[in-house]
Scaffold this motif. Structure first.
Motif, PDB file in Angstrom:
ATOM      1  N   ALA A 104      39.565  43.589  34.065  1.00  0.00           N
ATOM      2  CA  ALA A 104      39.471  43.397  32.613  1.00  0.00           C
ATOM      3  C   ALA A 104      39.476  41.917  32.258  1.00  0.00           C
ATOM      4  O   ALA A 104      38.724  41.468  31.390  1.00  0.00           O
ATOM      5  CB  ALA A 104      40.620  44.120  31.913  1.00  0.00           C
ATOM      6  N   ALA A 105      40.297  41.139  32.931  1.00  0.00           N
ATOM      7  CA  ALA A 105      40.382  39.704  32.644  1.00  0.00           C
ATOM      8  C   ALA A 105      39.082  38.996  32.989  1.00  0.00           C
ATOM      9  O   ALA A 105      38.596  38.162  32.228  1.00  0.00           O
ATOM     10  CB  ALA A 105      41.552  39.080  33.406  1.00  0.00           C
ATOM     11  N   ILE A 106      38.499  39.338  34.119  1.00  0.00           N
ATOM     12  CA  ILE A 106      37.268  38.661  34.532  1.00  0.00           C
ATOM     13  C   ILE A 106      36.084  39.116  33.683  1.00  0.00           C
ATOM     14  O   ILE A 106      35.112  38.378  33.518  1.00  0.00           O
ATOM     15  CB  ILE A 106      37.004  38.851  36.045  1.00  0.00           C
ATOM     16  CG1 ILE A 106      36.155  37.714  36.603  1.00  0.00           C
ATOM     17  CG2 ILE A 106      36.387  40.172  36.363  1.00  0.00           C
ATOM     18  CD1 ILE A 106      36.857  36.422  36.781  1.00  0.00           C
ATOM     19  N   ALA A 107      36.152  40.310  33.110  1.00  0.00           N
ATOM     20  CA  ALA A 107      35.085  40.803  32.227  1.00  0.00           C
ATOM     21  C   ALA A 107      35.150  40.135  30.850  1.00  0.00           C
ATOM     22  O   ALA A 107      34.175  40.140  30.112  1.00  0.00           O
ATOM     23  CB  ALA A 107      35.183  42.316  32.075  1.00  0.00           C
ATOM     24  N   GLY A 108      36.292  39.560  30.527  1.00  0.00           N
ATOM     25  CA  GLY A 108      36.476  38.891  29.239  1.00  0.00           C
ATOM     26  C   GLY A 108      36.044  37.439  29.316  1.00  0.00           C
ATOM     27  O   GLY A 108      35.128  37.089  30.061  1.00  0.00           O
ATOM     28  N   PRO A 109      36.742  36.595  28.600  1.00  0.00           N
ATOM     29  CA  PRO A 109      36.337  35.189  28.535  1.00  0.00           C
ATOM     30  C   PRO A 109      36.730  34.364  29.764  1.00  0.00           C
ATOM     31  O   PRO A 109      36.343  33.210  29.871  1.00  0.00           O
ATOM     32  CB  PRO A 109      37.072  34.686  27.292  1.00  0.00           C
ATOM     33  CG  PRO A 109      38.305  35.540  27.234  1.00  0.00           C
ATOM     34  CD  PRO A 109      37.863  36.896  27.728  1.00  0.00           C
ATOM     35  N   CYS A 110      37.482  34.946  30.684  1.00  0.00           N
ATOM     36  CA  CYS A 110      37.965  34.190  31.848  1.00  0.00           C
ATOM     37  C   CYS A 110      36.877  34.041  32.912  1.00  0.00           C
ATOM     38  O   CYS A 110      36.114  34.957  33.158  1.00  0.00           O
ATOM     39  CB  CYS A 110      39.167  34.896  32.476  1.00  0.00           C
ATOM     40  SG  CYS A 110      40.554  35.091  31.364  1.00  0.00           S
ATOM     41  N   THR A 111      36.829  32.893  33.520  1.00  0.00           N
ATOM     42  CA  THR A 111      35.929  32.674  34.635  1.00  0.00           C
ATOM     43  C   THR A 111      36.684  32.646  35.965  1.00  0.00           C
ATOM     44  O   THR A 111      36.086  32.783  37.028  1.00  0.00           O
ATOM     45  CB  THR A 111      35.134  31.370  34.484  1.00  0.00           C
ATOM     46  OG1 THR A 111      36.054  30.293  34.351  1.00  0.00           O
ATOM     47  CG2 THR A 111      34.222  31.428  33.284  1.00  0.00           C
ATOM     48  N   THR A 112      37.970  32.447  35.895  1.00  0.00           N
ATOM     49  CA  THR A 112      38.829  32.442  37.067  1.00  0.00           C
ATOM     50  C   THR A 112      40.062  33.267  36.753  1.00  0.00           C
ATOM     51  O   THR A 112      40.650  33.128  35.677  1.00  0.00           O
ATOM     52  CB  THR A 112      39.257  31.013  37.442  1.00  0.00           C
ATOM     53  OG1 THR A 112      38.083  30.222  37.629  1.00  0.00           O
ATOM     54  CG2 THR A 112      40.089  30.994  38.689  1.00  0.00           C
ATOM     55  N   VAL A 113      40.456  34.107  37.678  1.00  0.00           N
ATOM     56  CA  VAL A 113      41.607  34.974  37.481  1.00  0.00           C
ATOM     57  C   VAL A 113      42.438  34.949  38.757  1.00  0.00           C
ATOM     58  O   VAL A 113      41.908  34.938  39.860  1.00  0.00           O
ATOM     59  CB  VAL A 113      41.169  36.430  37.192  1.00  0.00           C
ATOM     60  CG1 VAL A 113      42.364  37.348  37.059  1.00  0.00           C
ATOM     61  CG2 VAL A 113      40.308  36.488  35.933  1.00  0.00           C
ATOM     62  N   THR A 114      43.734  34.922  38.592  1.00  0.00           N
ATOM     63  CA  THR A 114      44.640  35.020  39.730  1.00  0.00           C
ATOM     64  C   THR A 114      45.794  35.938  39.352  1.00  0.00           C
ATOM     65  O   THR A 114      46.175  35.991  38.189  1.00  0.00           O
ATOM     66  CB  THR A 114      45.163  33.620  40.155  1.00  0.00           C
ATOM     67  OG1 THR A 114      45.945  33.756  41.344  1.00  0.00           O
ATOM     68  CG2 THR A 114      45.986  32.986  39.076  1.00  0.00           C
ATOM     69  N   PRO A 115      46.318  36.686  40.305  1.00  0.00           N
ATOM     70  CA  PRO A 115      47.455  37.542  39.974  1.00  0.00           C
ATOM     71  C   PRO A 115      48.707  36.709  39.741  1.00  0.00           C
ATOM     72  O   PRO A 115      48.811  35.575  40.203  1.00  0.00           O
ATOM     73  CB  PRO A 115      47.608  38.413  41.217  1.00  0.00           C
ATOM     74  CG  PRO A 115      46.903  37.691  42.301  1.00  0.00           C
ATOM     75  CD  PRO A 115      45.872  36.832  41.680  1.00  0.00           C
TER      76      PRO A 115
END
Length: 118
Positions: A104-115
């Motif tokens: 969900a985070a990567i599908a939104g405005p984020c280009t980088t995601v980390t737990p």
């Protein structure tokens, strides 16, 4: 094989080392969208993981020397089918919504995601 949305690469010496990690991945709300890529010195050491293949989009087993973690992880990344790849750790245990939240985070405005860690 269902096209996975997330590939998780786990390099390990044997299945017993990652059993708890795989069990947590099995509890994911979107586990059927996850591909597991298990990397070990020989396939026989992690073949037990294949018993869960019906629960995931895909499970791959790769053989690779584990004298360092970089090369086996890179092999797992090259073998991944999903557009998003996570390098798993033998000592991290994701909560059940982890994979869903990452996607969900990567599908939104984020280009980088980390737990996050708790």
């Amino acid at each position: 094989m269902t096209e996975p949305k997330l590939s998780v690469v786990l390099a390990t010496d044997e299945y017993a080392t990652i059993r708890a990690v795989v069990d947590r991945l099995r509890s994911q709300t979107i586990r059927e969208e996850i591909e597991l890529i298990l990397v070990a010195p020989t396939a026989s050491l992690i073949r037990e993981g294949l018993m869960h293949r019906h629960e995931f989009a895909n499970i791959q087993i790769l053989e690779h020397d584990l004298s360092s973690l970089g090369a086996p992880r890179a092999a797992g990344i090259r073998a991944a089918h999903a557009p998003l790849i996570l390098i798993g750790e033998t000592h991290t245990y994701a909560n059940a919504e982890f994979a869903e939240a990452i996607l969900a985070a990567i599908a939104g405005p984020c280009t980088t995601v980390t737990p996050s860690f708790a």
